[in-house]
Design an enzyme around this catalytic site. Structure first.
Site, PDB file in Angstrom:
ATOM      1  CE  LYS A  63      46.073  26.268  32.966  1.00 53.56           C
ATOM      2  NZ  LYS A  63      45.627  27.672  33.214  1.00 53.56           N
TER       3      LYS A  63
ATOM      4  CD  GLU B  18      42.335  29.338  23.868  1.00 48.68           C
ATOM      5  OE1 GLU B  18      41.776  30.147  24.615  1.00 48.68           O
ATOM      6  OE2 GLU B  18      42.691  28.212  24.231  1.00 48.68           O
TER       7      GLU B  18
HETATM    8  C1  GCU Z   1      44.282  29.659  26.829  1.00 49.13           C
HETATM    9  C2  GCU Z   1      45.128  30.737  26.265  1.00 49.13           C
HETATM   10  C3  GCU Z   1      46.237  31.135  27.185  1.00 49.13           C
HETATM   11  C4  GCU Z   1      45.812  30.938  28.621  1.00 49.13           C
HETATM   12  C5  GCU Z   1      45.537  29.479  28.865  1.00 49.13           C
HETATM   13  C6  GCU Z   1      45.112  29.152  30.288  1.00 49.13           C
HETATM   14  O1  GCU Z   1      43.840  28.712  26.079  1.00 49.13           O
HETATM   15  O2  GCU Z   1      45.531  30.631  24.960  1.00 49.13           O
HETATM   16  O3  GCU Z   1      46.582  32.452  26.909  1.00 49.13           O
HETATM   17  O4  GCU Z   1      46.750  31.423  29.504  1.00 49.13           O
HETATM   18  O5  GCU Z   1      44.560  29.040  28.005  1.00 49.13           O
HETATM   19  O6  GCU Z   1      43.914  29.118  30.555  1.00 49.13           O
HETATM   20  O7  GCU Z   1      45.982  28.946  31.118  1.00 49.13           O
END
Ligand code: GCU
Length: 753
Positions: free
Chosen positions: A529, A374
């Site tokens: 998550k 990203e």
């Molecule tokens: C991003 C990222 C992660 C992050 C994730 C999120 O895209 O690459 O490091 O933790 O999204 O928002 O949970």
């Protein structure tokens, strides 16, 4: 012969000292490694964990230095380290996740020596990562070793590498093993190589320059999770019949490629990569982990049925790559070149990538080197960023011609952008159905991409959704319930299963992890998550959705076990099972028997009266749970707002008018709504600039002043699905109740369309 000693015991630590001490500071705090000083404050929210330079000190008696040359080996020190020997600086190392070594000066060995190491995780624009959604725990958080070798030895000076590379090349039934050992002070020596298959010698060679080729007949392939067969290569450095040094490494023989239509192909057969990403940290310990911690993670990842891991967002521990080799997981390894391109950190991307590749070259599990994650959040049109990526891509190809490069691109970056076409294969992080957009947008996005770029392999490097111990019978996007997370992953599984051309998919994330700047879901400092909780003790329902889909071992799982009290008269019960038939019983009476459809998800309607024991039975397996009829919703299941400044019942929502419960997209669709948004942006700017170094507003490490039009446009696609309330939460709960209620009152005056 070499002697390797782990020297993790008996260190002194100070995070207040300002310089390397001249005598042993026995009044400092005594501790053993691995260690971090951010175990607590890096996980409790507020983005206020201690980022500083701290010192570790240890006495090394001369009797320990048994080699003609003695090296110190550091498996990882975050983020920058300086090593001092008897007060003199020996080396500086930048990058907190890779191994490095330094030689102890042989003319400065006293009876008692003082080894001092500074570890510095304070902000530094020349070292990655600086802006990212995880905590940068400071400390010597992996092992320190002393390697004592004779003057003639295998190389220890090159980027922390093991001193030997093994490159197997398959030739029909056989494999040619190209070997290169690197040596120091080795005039007049011979290197003796032996290849072992278990206890059996299957190949031998001798070489004067360290180069050799050994053919293994009827080679036993490393075949992913089906059969992760490994060989061992031993190398002995011999002079005048005497073995002076020896090293050994394991390797596997396999071929792979990525086909834009068929996806990943292992040893000539289609092998769809379906798996998870892993962050390594644990409660209180941060990244200072034991072997048991790594093993527990691997076991859970194997149980979920994954055959691949994206080891995000940095180099992981050697023990972990070893476990991946042994269990047949296909690995994407990467450096922490993440979120924000820093103009002064080009050299650091080059050194971190060189270390990643050279230190891990022999691992059979690794198939992909990730260049960045990203990195175009602020836009992809910076020529310096493009050059940095092209150079990294060329560097990787030069260091390793056997593997592929990849990137994890942010949703907002256009697939037409030059940046996304630099690496060999491409991947995107998409959160449609969580941050913004709806779940079905995922499949459509991939079909559109695939149609436009049929020759470019495309993968899904991140997707996921947060879940805590909140529950509901009516899950909606953004509610942080276990039920919405399950729904989201069921939908994603269906879309992925229909698209075999997606060369790899990695759930974000296998485990909840700490990100001290986060304030979401009612528990600050964490990203929720994970399919499994941070403490690895609870497997959320979505864990079982994947287990039912990916792991062939028969299983049956009743969802929502923590959601007992329910108000409705008839309630939905979800069961995950890979068995052909599932029968659900309520208090011993059969509710229904269902046959598996396309996906391993079964849905039942159950009468909710009094207390009911549910039993799901399949193939002789049973899973049990309880539901109970209640008149009013159990408050324990509703996201706790005590960490939030505002309670849901305080938000007025007059019919036909907006409130902070509405999305940015809906509000922006009216003229007056747009004016409110401008006022809101000014408020955000004011609040987010309080307490920053230069008085400039910062959002996720980005200076507000640098947020330009193209950035806003590209981010709008994602944030338009956010409610204003969620934005306040994601901005770290920095707003007062009065400020939020004022914004709500302003929106209450704007008519919906
Ligand atoms: C991003 C990222 C992660 C992050 C994730 C999120 O895209 O690459 O490091 O933790 O999204 O928002 O949970």
């Amino acid at each position: 012969m070499r002697e390797t000693k782990i020297i993790n015991q008996g260190w002194y630590f100070s995070d207040t000292a300002t310089a390397c001490p001249s005598t042993l500071p026995s009044d400092w705090k005594g501790l053993d490694l691995p260690h971090t000083w951010n175990g607590k404050d890096g996980q409790d929210g507020g983005n206020d964990y201690k980022r500083c330079k701290a010192f570790y000190c240890k006495e090394i008696p001369a009797s320990e230095l048994t080699g003609k040359e003695n090296y110190l080996e550091f498996d990882a020190v975050n983020s920058s380290a300086e090593v001092f020997w008897n007060g003199k600086s020996l080396c500086v190392h930048h990058g907190g996740y890779s191994r490095f070594r330094v030689i102890i000066p042989c003319d400065d060995i006293k009876e008692k020596n003082i080894l001092t190491v500074s570890a510095d995780n304070s902000p530094n624009e020349t070292v990655y990562p600086q802006t990212a959604d995880f905590t940068f725990y400071g400390g010597i958080y992996r092992s320190v070793k002393l390697i004592c070798v004779p003057e003639t030895h295998f190389d220890l000076d090159y980027y922390g590498a093991p001193g030997i590379t093994v490159t197997p090349e398959l030739k029909g039934e056989n494999a040619d093993i190209k070997i290169q050992a690197y040596t120091k002070n080795a005039d007049g020596t011979t290197v003796k190589f032996t290849v072992l298959d278990g206890e059996n010698i299957v190949g031998e060679a001798q070489s004067h320059d360290g180069e050799a080729l050994i053919t293994i007949n009827n080679v036993h392939l490393w075949n992913g999770r089906i059969d992760p067969h490994l060989y061992t290569l031993n190398a002995e450095l011999v002079k005048d019949g005497e073995v002076l040094d020896n090293i050994s490494t394991r390797f596997g023989c396999r071929t792979f490629k990525v086909d834009p239509e068929k996806g990943f192909i292992l040893n000539g057969k289609e092998y769809p990569l379906r798996g998870v990403s892993r962050h390594q940290d644990n409660p209180d310990k941060g990244n200072a982990l034991s072997y048991e911690d790594h093993k527990r993670d691997i076991d859970l990842i194997l149980e979920v049925g994954a055959n691949t891991i994206r080891l995000a967002h940095y180099q992981h521990a050697q023990e972990f790559y070893d476990l991946c080799d042994e269990s047949g997981l296909v690995i994407w390894a990467e450096i922490p070149y993440i979120s924000r391109h820093m103009h002064d950190a080009y050299d650091n991307t080059i050194s971190q990538m060189t270390e990643l590749v050279t230190q891990n070259y022999n691992h059979a599990s690794i198939c992909f080197w990730g260049l960045s994650n990203e990195i175009t959040i602020a836009g992809a049109d910076d020529p310096h960023l493009i050059k940095n990526h092209k150079d990294l891509n060329n560097l990787v190809h030069k260091l390793d011609s056997t593997r592929l490069t990849t990137i994890a691109s942010v949703t907002m970056c256009s697939p037409d952008n030059e940046y996304v076409h630099i690496s060999d294969v491409l991947s995107y992080n998409h959160y449609f159905g969580w941050y913004g957009g709806s779940t079905e947008m995922n499949g459509k996005w991939f079909d559109d991409f695939h149609k436009k770029y049929p020759n470019k392999p495309i993968g899904l490097s991140e997707y996921g959704c947060e879940a805590l111990n909140w529950h509901t019978s009516n899950p909606v996007q953004g509610d942080y319930t276990e039920e919405y997370q399950s729904y989201y992953h069921e939908e994603l599984i269906k879309q992925i299963a229909e698209r075999p051309y997606i060369w790899a998919t990695h759930v974000w994330n296998m485990f909840d992890f700490a990100a001290d700047a986060r304030a979401e879901g009612g528990e600050n400092g964490m990203n929720h998550k994970g399919l499994v909780t941070f403490d690895r003790q609870y497997k959320k329902d979505s864990f079982y959705a994947y287990k039912a889909w990916l792991n062939p071992e028969p299983m049956v799982h009743l969802c929502s076990k923590r959601y007992i009290d329910r108000v409705e008269d008839v309630t939905k019960v979800t069961v995950y099972s890979n068995c052909n038939e599932v029968e659900l019983f309520a208090n011993g009476v059969s509710v229904a028997k269902q046959t598996k459809g396309k996906y391993p998800f079964f849905y039942f309607e159950v009468k909710n009266e009094g207390e009911t024991t549910l039993e799901a039975k399949a193939d002789g397996l049973t899973d049990t749970s309880t539901i109970r009829k209640v008149d009013t919703p159990n408050e324990d299941y509703i996201m706790k707002e005590e960490n939030q400044v505002i309670n849901w019942f305080e938000i007025t929502t007059p019919t036909g008018f907006f409130s902070i419960n509405d999305t940015i997209g809906d509000i922006m669709s009216t003229f007056k709504g747009k004016i409110c948004m401008v006022k809101l942006l000014l408020l955000i700017k004011k609040v987010m600039s309080q307490g920053t170094k230069d008085g400039k507003a910062e959002v996720m490490g980005f200076s507000f002043g640098k947020i330009n039009k193209s950035m806003i446009e590209s981010m709008y696609g994602m944030v338009k699905g956010f409610t204003i309330k969620r934005c306040f939460m994601m901005l770290g709960n920095k707003f007062t109740k009065e400020q939020i209620l004022e914004v709500n009152a302003m929106l209450n005056k704007v008519k919906k369309k």
